[in-house]
Structures are given as C-alpha cells and as structure tokens.
Scaffold this active site. Structure first.
Site, PDB file in Angstrom:
ATOM      1  CB  CYS A  46      -0.910  -0.040   1.226  1.00 44.81           C
ATOM      2  SG  CYS A  46      -1.757   1.499   1.605  1.00 44.81           S
ATOM      3  CB  CYS A  49       0.359   1.720   4.079  1.00 46.39           C
ATOM      4  SG  CYS A  49      -1.376   1.247   4.001  1.00 46.39           S
TER       5      CYS A  49
END
Length: 122
Positions: A46, A49
C-alpha cells in the site's frame, strides 16, 4: 514488540519503539495506561501506508512517553483487521483510556496528525 534502532531524519535514534501486533491481546496489553495509542492498520503493498509510516515515525519521535504507536499488517492479521472493521488502508484509530476514535482512513499529513494527537492529550 520490535525495537528499531538507527538513524532517522539524520538523527541517531535509540528509543524508537513502534510495536507490531498480530493479535487483539498484543494490542490491548498496551491499552488503559496513560499513553495515547495510535493504532494503524497497513500493508506492505500500500503506497499511502508507506508514506504514512514516515508520519508515524515522526509521531513516535515527537511524543515520547505520551504516545505509543501500534501497527498491524492486514495481510498477517486479517481476522484482527476484520474485527476492527477495516475496509480501507491505511486505517488508524486513536485509543485513549478505554475509548476509541472513529476510524481515520487514508494518508494523514504530519501536521494534521499532530493536531489530532494534541487535541486528544488535552
């Protein structure tokens, strides 16, 4: 718990203690103390993230003894993520005492995260 040592933002760090949890028990052993908990659900694939990880490192550095950062990899703890109703990542919750915030989903810039934490610590 994993402790990370080394250079961060050009400074030697020996107190960086972001906790990586895989179970509810590992999370809740830290809840109820005097520290505010920043609980973050993330994944290695991600992009947001990974960007938010830098924000969490700054939070860990700037709030020693006041804030504890706990990270949960959703790929390694799918049932735990489902229990916290994680539908998108990064997914962050603030826990203080026995209360938990509404989820904060997506990348949050450091200044905004700092303001959220400062408000909770009042």
């Amino acid at each position: 718990m994993y402790l990370f040592y080394g250079i961060y933002n050009g400074k030697w760090r020996d107190n960086m203690a972001i906790i990586h949890a895989k179970t509810e028990e590992e999370i809740f052993e830290h809840v109820g103390g005097e520290e505010l908990i920043v609980l973050n659900f993330w994944a290695s694939w991600c992009g947001p993230c990974q960007m938010f990880a830098n924000v969490l490192n700054e939070v860990d550095e700037d709030f020693p003894g006041k804030v504890k950062v706990i990270k949960v990899n959703v790929d390694e703890a799918q049932e735990l993520a489902a229990g916290f109703q994680v539908q998108g990542i990064p997914h962050t919750r603030i826990i203080i005492g026995d209360g938990m915030s509404q989820p904060l989903t997506g990348y949050i810039p450091y200044e905004q995260m700092k303001a959220i934490i400062d408000d909770q610590l009042k």
